[in-house]
Scaffold this active site. Structure first.
Site, PDB file in Angstrom:
ATOM      1  N   ALA A 155       4.929  -0.103   2.702  1.00 27.08           N
ATOM      2  CA  ALA A 155       5.390   0.801   1.898  1.00 27.08           C
ATOM      3  C   ALA A 155       6.416   0.018   0.881  1.00 27.08           C
ATOM      4  O   ALA A 155       6.098  -0.982   0.467  1.00 27.08           O
ATOM      5  CB  ALA A 155       5.980   1.933   2.267  1.00 27.08           C
ATOM      6  N   CYS A 156       7.597   0.697   0.610  1.00 26.07           N
ATOM      7  CA  CYS A 156       8.761  -0.003  -0.153  1.00 26.07           C
ATOM      8  C   CYS A 156       9.029  -1.253   0.264  1.00 26.07           C
ATOM      9  O   CYS A 156       9.680  -2.273  -0.424  1.00 26.07           O
ATOM     10  CB  CYS A 156       9.944   0.964  -0.386  1.00 26.07           C
ATOM     11  SG  CYS A 156       9.311   2.486  -1.248  1.00 26.07           S
ATOM     12  N   SER A 157       9.069  -1.676   1.427  1.00 26.78           N
ATOM     13  CA  SER A 157       9.448  -3.082   1.925  1.00 26.78           C
ATOM     14  C   SER A 157       8.415  -3.953   1.991  1.00 26.78           C
ATOM     15  O   SER A 157       8.593  -5.184   2.373  1.00 26.78           O
ATOM     16  CB  SER A 157      10.081  -2.634   3.514  1.00 26.78           C
ATOM     17  OG  SER A 157      11.091  -1.795   3.162  1.00 26.78           O
ATOM     18  N   SER A 334       7.670  -1.260  -3.643  1.00 31.18           N
ATOM     19  CA  SER A 334       8.035  -2.685  -3.110  1.00 31.18           C
ATOM     20  C   SER A 334       8.456  -3.531  -4.546  1.00 31.18           C
ATOM     21  O   SER A 334       9.089  -4.520  -4.108  1.00 31.18           O
ATOM     22  CB  SER A 334       6.573  -3.326  -2.485  1.00 31.18           C
ATOM     23  OG  SER A 334       5.854  -3.767  -3.440  1.00 31.18           O
TER      24      SER A 334
END
Ligand code: CO8
Length: 374
Positions: A155-157, A334
């Protein structure tokens, strides 16, 4: 053991822009139509009327002023309310590959590296437009890169976890150069008919060239250390997936097939997790707050970033110390911290230290401490 460095960065920004005012106008037109269609049910107390969205709320709650998207005609059409991205033939470049390619070429040019010198391509993003073959392998082929390639999703990381993966391979000697590419088509997995989240995301692609530091030809950022952490949470979730058709009623348009979150809980739970993560990483590396010249944070919410900046530096960040790009791009998952890094790092003097940090669904948090060289 070898050392790794970020030697190039690139950003692909879609042409279409949606301001908060345009977004809210489309949403409110949709809500009015829905309320008119369901007027009897609403009057009978069997359905709840849809409330209007507000540009003032969006700016105050998030700091977002506009977002870029791959298609805005569908998103802004109250009859459609999603991007219109026609299917492509199997032998045509996929949308993610096309976006990733543009960012990759910019990153390679900055590093002064040819595609053929790349040993690894990682396509690290929140969602991949197909299950296989990997988008990364398609990008590898379209670029003419060597070695091997694979997709990853945290996901965002995704970007910071990709940086750690590439860095570890460089340290171990299994590769010399990697391209970490983050094409994010957030608009396609956002529910534009839900006022709680319709303003949050935008589309973009970023790319980083990560090389063995001794091969770097130009000014670069030595990667001093990376650190990743995860902790399971259902507070940000998307239930779409290949098991969908195995379930009765799978053709229905279910809300949980798009981005879902409990934003308040995420805010409360992720902030302390990120602050502790960064503090632990800096302490382990002997980096004090005063040693940090720049913070490139995940771009989800301005208040969140202000809080983390204060916690990490022990004071209000000076202008430019913690650059935000979310006012222009919204949350690009990300890619957010990488856009901030790409656009706000060239001015740092040799020896200056900076920290890239992403956080989000999973939960996940990743940090990278870098030092300007050359
Ligand atoms: N207009 C007007 N009013 C609104 C609107 C709107 N658009 N939306 C909500 N409201 C109302 C609510 O209904 C509520 O009303 P009431 O008080 O009467 O119930 C009131 O405003 C307050 O609502 P909230 O409590 O929801 O508002 P917040 O102040 O919490 O702000 C945020 C909402 C901005 C979402 C905030 O909670 C936030 O930013 N939280 C952190 C979220 C976060 O960082 N999430 C990370 C997600 S990104 C990630 O992990 C990647 C996922 C993969 C990518 C997916 C791509 C699609």
């Amino acid at each position: 053991m070898h050392h790794a460095a970020i030697t190039g960065s690139g950003v692909f920004t879609p042409e279409a822009v949606i301001t908060n005012d345009a977004l809210v106008a489309a949403f409110n037109a949709y809500a009015d139509r829905w309320n008119a269609t369901h007027a009897d049910a609403i009057a009978a107390g069997k359905a709840e009327a849809m409330a209007h969205s507000s540009a003032e709320f969006i700016l105050a709650a998030s700091g977002i002023e506009q977002r870029y998207v791959m298609d805005k005609t569908g998103i802004l059409d109250p009859e459609v309310m999603h991007p219109l991205l026609p299917a492509r033939a199997d032998d045509a470049p996929s949308l993610m590959a096309e976006m990733g390619l543009a960012a990759s070429r910019a990153a390679l040019a900055m590093a002064g590296v040819t595609a053929g010198e790349i040993d690894l391509v990682i396509c690290a993003a929140s969602n991949h437009e197909r299950a296989y073959p990997a988008i990364a392998i398609e990008i590898q082929q379209l670029l003419g890169a060597g070695g091997f390639a694979f997709d990853m999703n945290v996901a965002c990381s995704s970007a910071t976890f990709g940086i750690q993966t590439a860095t570890d391979m460089i340290r171990a000697g299994s590769i010399r150069r990697a391209l970490v590419v983050n094409p994010e088509i957030c608009s396609a997995h956002l529910e534009w008919r839900d006022r709680d989240c319709h303003f949050i995301f935008g589309d973009v692609a970023t790319a980083l060239v990560i090389e063995r530091a001794d091969l770097a030809q130009r000014p670069h950022f030595a990667i001093r250390s990376t650190r990743c952490a995860t902790e399971f949470s259902n507070n940000i979730r998307n239930n779409n997936g290949f098991l969908r058709r195995t379930r009765p009623g799978h053709m229905e348009d279910r809300r949980d097939m798009q981005f879902m979150q409990n934003g308040r809980k995420v805010f409360k739970e992720v902030l302390p997790m990120v602050a502790a993560h960064i503090a632990g990483h800096m302490a382990a590396e002997g980096v004090a707050s005063d040693d940090l010249a720049r913070l490139w944070l995940h771009q989800a919410n301005k208040t969140m970033n202000d809080y983390i900046g204060r916690k990490v530096l022990g004071r209000d960040p000076a202008p430019g110390e913690q650059p935000n790009i979310l006012q222009d791009y919204a949350n690009t998952s990300s890619a957010g911290s990488i856009i901030a890094f790409a656009k706000h790092s060239a001015d740092l003097d040799p020896g200056a230290l900076g920290l890239i940090c992403s956080f989000g669904a999973g939960y996940s948090v990743g940090s990278v401490i870098v030092e300007r060289r050359g």
